[in-house]
Design a protein around this motif. Structure first.
Motif, short mmCIF file in Angstrom:
data_model
loop_
_atom_site.label_atom_id
_atom_site.label_comp_id
_atom_site.label_asym_id
_atom_site.label_seq_id
_atom_site.Cartn_x
_atom_site.Cartn_y
_atom_site.Cartn_z
N ALA A 117 0.84 -1.20 0.00
CA ALA A 117 0.00 0.00 0.00
C ALA A 117 0.87 1.24 0.00
O ALA A 117 1.89 1.31 0.69
CB ALA A 117 -0.92 0.00 1.23
N SER A 118 0.43 2.26 -0.75
CA SER A 118 1.20 3.49 -0.87
C SER A 118 0.59 4.64 -0.09
O SER A 118 1.07 5.77 -0.18
CB SER A 118 1.31 3.89 -2.35
OG SER A 118 0.02 4.15 -2.88
N TYR A 119 -0.48 4.37 0.69
CA TYR A 119 -1.23 5.47 1.30
C TYR A 119 -0.94 5.70 2.78
O TYR A 119 -1.57 6.52 3.41
CB TYR A 119 -2.74 5.28 1.09
CG TYR A 119 -3.30 3.88 1.31
CD1 TYR A 119 -3.58 3.40 2.58
CD2 TYR A 119 -3.58 3.07 0.21
CE1 TYR A 119 -4.12 2.13 2.76
CE2 TYR A 119 -4.12 1.81 0.39
CZ TYR A 119 -4.39 1.34 1.66
OH TYR A 119 -4.93 0.09 1.82
N HIS A 125 6.09 2.09 0.18
CA HIS A 125 5.05 1.09 -0.06
C HIS A 125 5.11 0.04 1.04
O HIS A 125 5.98 -0.83 1.03
CB HIS A 125 5.25 0.46 -1.44
CG HIS A 125 5.30 1.47 -2.55
ND1 HIS A 125 4.18 1.88 -3.25
CD2 HIS A 125 6.35 2.18 -3.06
CE1 HIS A 125 4.53 2.78 -4.16
NE2 HIS A 125 5.84 2.98 -4.06
N TRP A 152 -8.52 10.09 4.03
CA TRP A 152 -7.71 9.26 3.15
C TRP A 152 -7.74 9.74 1.71
O TRP A 152 -6.82 9.44 0.94
CB TRP A 152 -8.18 7.80 3.23
CG TRP A 152 -8.00 7.22 4.60
CD1 TRP A 152 -8.95 7.01 5.55
CD2 TRP A 152 -6.75 6.82 5.19
NE1 TRP A 152 -8.39 6.50 6.69
CE2 TRP A 152 -7.04 6.37 6.50
CE3 TRP A 152 -5.43 6.78 4.74
CZ2 TRP A 152 -6.06 5.89 7.36
CZ3 TRP A 152 -4.44 6.31 5.60
CH2 TRP A 152 -4.76 5.87 6.88
N PHE A 154 -9.82 8.71 -0.57
CA PHE A 154 -10.37 7.68 -1.45
C PHE A 154 -11.26 6.79 -0.61
O PHE A 154 -11.24 6.84 0.63
CB PHE A 154 -9.25 6.86 -2.11
CG PHE A 154 -8.37 6.09 -1.14
CD1 PHE A 154 -8.66 4.78 -0.79
CD2 PHE A 154 -7.25 6.70 -0.56
CE1 PHE A 154 -7.87 4.08 0.10
CE2 PHE A 154 -6.44 6.00 0.33
CZ PHE A 154 -6.75 4.69 0.66
N GLY A 156 -11.95 3.66 1.07
CA GLY A 156 -11.18 2.51 1.54
C GLY A 156 -11.93 1.20 1.48
O GLY A 156 -11.34 0.14 1.68
N ILE A 159 -11.54 0.04 -3.20
CA ILE A 159 -10.28 0.57 -3.71
C ILE A 159 -10.11 0.15 -5.17
O ILE A 159 -10.20 -1.03 -5.50
CB ILE A 159 -9.10 0.07 -2.86
CG1 ILE A 159 -9.24 0.58 -1.41
CG2 ILE A 159 -7.77 0.49 -3.45
CD1 ILE A 159 -8.21 0.03 -0.46
N ALA A 163 -5.71 2.26 -9.44
CA ALA A 163 -5.35 3.58 -8.93
C ALA A 163 -3.94 3.65 -8.37
O ALA A 163 -3.46 4.74 -8.06
CB ALA A 163 -6.36 4.01 -7.87
N LEU A 165 -3.02 2.67 -5.46
CA LEU A 165 -3.06 2.80 -4.00
C LEU A 165 -2.56 1.54 -3.33
O LEU A 165 -1.88 1.57 -2.31
CB LEU A 165 -4.48 3.13 -3.54
CG LEU A 165 -5.05 4.45 -4.04
CD1 LEU A 165 -6.56 4.49 -3.84
CD2 LEU A 165 -4.38 5.61 -3.31
#
Length: 291
Positions: A117-119, A125, A152, A154, A156, A159, A163, A165
């Motif tokens: 995950a990049s968020y 990541h 966030w 977006f 969640g 997802i 994208a 994410l």
């Protein structure tokens, strides 16, 4: 595996004597996710300081054992609020496994997805696990660890796979092999050395195991896994990653090939035992798996 396979519990998601607790949880994703967060707190990133003697709960592994631990402190429905510091210590895999258990208990096809995950932090990541469930028309990615009250940017609970994410381990491995990513930005944490090419390689095998309903701990070791990419069978993992990506695109032949190879190639699956390295103590143990 077909949809009906994912409606059924694995040894990991089976609640055992706690089935009634899962029956009582409504099967919509916001409720399922909130329930998982109410029962489990992330052992490192949960915003609370957990007592040292509780940290080993991250190794509970099976849903029935997670619920044994919870019910020993709170013999209550899972919706009854637990103070964060008294929740069961776990991680993203456990939030997802409990969510998958609730969904399967209600007959909803679901599985866990392993990747990155990049968020959570800029330019990093984190290794992460999401729920993937069938909504009647398509597979949906949802992150039960995310509180929707957070900013966030977006949804969640839905997802978009395109994208960027969250990317499956197979997609990240393929990008690494194409030379389009820096593998040193993929791992457990920017502060820890547990990252890089060998880590992504091993996560492809963990992704495959989870897809086949062997929802292992993220620190389990088995088969072709390695901590040195120089010793890895790159062709083997290239082939598995390609099949995983094709299966994600709806290729039923690839899905069957994954199941067949998983069943026939001991390098791709855990045996009766795995070696597990506790992220809390660093202790290496041999764990007998239920079948």
């Amino acid at each position: 595996m077909d949809l009906d396979d994912y409606r059924k519990h694995s040894p990991y998601s089976d609640p055992g004597r706690h089935g009634g607790l899962l029956d009582a949880v409504a099967a919509d994703i916001p409720t399922v996710a909130a329930t998982a967060r109410n029962v489990i707190v992330h052992y490192r990133a949960g915003g609370v300081e957990l007592p040292d003697d509780r940290l080993d709960e991250v190794n509970c592994r099976w849903v029935d054992r997670i619920l044994d631990t919870d019910q020993s402190r709170f013999p209550l429905p899972l919706a009854a609020e637990r103070p964060a510091v008294d929740r069961v210590a776990g991680c993203c895999r456990d939030h997802t496994l409990l969510s998958v258990a609730v969904l399967r208990q209600h007959g909803i096809p679901s599985r866990s997805r392993v990747g990155f995950a990049s968020y959570f932090a800029p330019d990093w990541h984190h290794d992460h696990v999401l729920v993937e469930y069938w909504n009647g028309d398509r597979w949906v990615w949802a992150d039960p660890e995310l509180d929707p009250a957070g900013d966030w940017g977006f949804d969640g609970y839905d997802i978009d796979p395109k994208a960027g994410l969250f990317d499956s381990a197979a997609r990240v491995w393929s990008a690494y092999r194409a030379g389009t990513i820096d593998p040193e930005r993929y791992g457990v944490s920017p502060e820890l050395p547990i990252r890089g090419d060998w880590f992504i390689h091993d996560y492809v095998l963990i992704e495959l195991a989870h897809r086949q309903k062997d929802e292992l701990l993220l620190w389990d070791g088995f088969g072709a896994m390695t901590e040195d990419i120089a010793t890895a069978d790159l062709t083997l993992v290239d082939e598995i990653a390609a099949l995983l990506l094709a299966a994600d695109d709806g290729d039923e032949t690839a899905e069957k090939a994954l199941a067949d190879r998983y069943a026939s190639d001991a390098r791709l699956r855990p045996g009766p035992q795995v070696h597990s390295i506790s992220p809390v103590s660093g202790t290496v143990s041999i764990v007998e798996l239920r079948r």
